[in-house]
Design an enzyme around this catalytic site. Structure first.
Site: not given
Ligand SMILES: Cc1ncc(COP(=O)(O)O)c(C=O)c1O
Ligand SMILES: [Zn+2]
Lengths: 135, 385
Positions: B70-71, B149, B177, B198-199, B235, B323
């Site tokens: 995503g990033t 998110n 998301q 994917a994660h 690759t 915090c």
């Protein structure tokens, strides 16, 4: 968050939680917008025995803290470390002293540990001010 | 007992996904650019996976570029569009993920782009009128996330897409998301660029994709070989790509069932908490919300301490408190929906997943109230009321 065993112990079972009615001094530091806030109550009296005989010592000390685990653990720790100490010695307690006694704090949490030392200083200052007023 | 209620952060890799990936590590390990049989095997898997991803969003395979997640997809889309135009104005929102927010900030501070941050209101949803009003002659890009998110609220991206298309403005959406959890049709929704990962859908970490509509000119992010239509050289991560496709396929097949089950559990969680814990409230819209997200604030207590107590009870969740963050700043998302710093510090995010059970939720509902009560007893803020 990687906290030491001692921090977790005091976070889950903090000592000296609460308020003291008719406290001799109250310190209020931090604010909820920065995430940590502490109120600390002290009762001052003259030592009747020992090397500090006749000197003013912290007879009782209680706290209330809004904050993270580090803030709660350091609050609890300072009350234990300061109880029975002379005002002069109690004032000297620094955040490093507390962190050391706690077996260390994660570096990012060092700021939270300022709270306790600042709180105690504020309470002692408040006590002295109250006393000066009475005179 | 260990209960994971942080699926918004990441998800476990599905067994089927793992099984699909495995051969591509040490059996079918070829380089998709090689012309021998090993290369053929890899390329076949690559093409097939690309088609699977494309099919789930009604795109053409040639419109899918695999990335590291995503990033990267967000950086890729926003920067490459910005670098290739003379216009200066970008419209985004106040509650984007850092992977969009920081890109916009970078463009603003280093390269003098003008950024408009649309407000999202207490419900955590962008208002179409605000978007309409913000558009100028100079606007070339609108980047608005599909689902948030932290609070799980859902933006009206179909309406946003329609307006952008009418005004000939490029529309990018961060769908990290929502991809695999909500139906997405890039054609119907007039999406030009879309980030996926994917994660968050039971696939592996470090793999994702960017949808780039045919006709949108996008320069490569890196210079290198000719992989991914020369736009994203390097690759290909075939095991990751295969896993991503499998995860997307599974998510698509069970989307309705998963959503139905999670909505029920989520509502039990929200109602249970709000009913038993005084001075607690749901953050963001209850209706326009992902089925897996419950973000709740508890007055007079700080999030990290709640989170640590829950952690000791085996429950994993996250918080908007400063915090617990590296930045020591309260969540910008919660601020964006009008919460005070104090309210942000006292917020917890529970994100459910496929394995979440009613038993898990009941356990949470049992252990949470005493934790809050004890912390409140210790809180100097509580006495003032
Ligand atoms: C909305 C959103 N955008 C982007 C990302 C970043 O995705 P990735 O972890 O694949 O880089 C995340 C996940 O952290 C997210 O929730
Ligand atoms: Zn803290």
């Amino acid at each position: 968050m990687q906290y030491s065993k001692k921090v977790m112990e005091l976070f889950t079972k903090p000592k000296n939680v609460g308020e003291i009615k008719n406290a001799d001094g109250i310190g209020e530091v931090g604010n909820p917008s920065c995430g940590d806030m502490m109120s600390i109550y002290i009762k001052v009296g003259k030592a009747t025995t020992g090397k500090n005989k006749g000197k003013e010592i912290l007879k009782d000390i209680k706290f209330k803290t809004y904050g993270c685990a580090a803030a709660i653990a350091t609050s609890s720790m300072i009350t234990e470390m300061a109880k029975g100490k002379t005002l002069e010695d109690a004032e000297k307690l620094s955040r490093n002293d507390i962190a050391e006694e706690l077996g260390g704090l994660p570096p990012i949490k060092m700021h939270c540990s300022n709270l306790a030392a600042d709180g105690l200083k504020a309470a002692i200052e408040n006590y002295r001010k109250n006393k000066a007023k009475k005179k | 007992m260990k209960i994971y209620l942080d699926h918004g952060a990441t998800t476990p890799v599905d067994n089927e996904v793992l099984k699909a990936m495995k051969p591509y590590f040490n059996e079918k390990y070829g380089n998709a650019s090689s012309v021998h049989s090993f290369g053929d095997e890899a390329r076949e898997a690559l093409d097939k996976s690309r088609k699977v991803i494309a099919d789930t969003i009604n795109a053409d395979p040639s419109e899918i570029i695999f990335t590291s997640g995503g990033t990267e997809s967000n950086n890729f889309a926003i920067k490459e569009i910005a670098f290739d135009t003379k216009k200066r104005h970008i419209i985004t929102t106040t509650f984007e993920h850092p992977a969009v927010k920081s890109v916009c900030k970078f463009l603003e501070e280093k390269l003098c782009f003008k950024i408009t941050h649309l407000p999202v209101g207490n419900d955590g949803v962008v208002k179409i009128d605000d978007l309409k009003k913000a558009i100028t002659e100079d606007t070339f890009l609108v980047t608005i996330m599909h689902a948030n998110n932290e609070i799980g609220t859902i933006n009206p991206i179909e309406e946003i897409g329609k307006i952008c298309r009418e005004k000939r403005i490029i529309f990018h959406t961060d769908a990290v998301q929502s991809f695999g959890k909500l139906n997405i049709d890039v054609k119907k929704m007039n999406i030009d660029l879309m980030s996926m990962s994917a994660h968050k859908i039971y696939g592996p970490k470090g793999i994702g994709a960017l949808y780039v509509r045919k006709g949108i000119k996008l320069n490569p992010m890196f210079q290198g070989g000719s992989q991914e239509f020369k736009k994203r050289p390097g690759t290909e991560n075939i095991p990751g790509i295969v896993g991503f496709a499998k995860a997307a396929e599974i998510a698509n097949n069970r989307m309705e069932k998963d959503n139905e089950k999670m909505r029920e559990l989520r509502d039990i969680l929200i109602d249970g908490v709000l009913d038993t814990i005084p001075s607690s409230a749901l953050n963001g819209s209850a209706e326009k919300r992902m089925t897996n997200n419950a973000n709740i604030r508890f007055d007079y207590v700080e999030g990290e301490s709640m989170l640590m107590h829950l952690n000791l009870k085996g429950i994993a969740c996250s918080t908007g408190s400063a915090c617990s963050s590296q930045s020591l700043q309260p969540s910008h998302v919660l601020k964006a929906i009008g919460l005070s710093d104090e309210q942000s510090h006292g917020s917890l995010r529970f994100t459910l997943g496929r394995q979440t059970t009613k038993k898990d939720i009941n356990y949470l509902l049992k252990v949470l109230p005493p934790i809050i009560e004890n912390l409140r007893k210790m809180s100097p803020l509580y006495k003032c009321r």
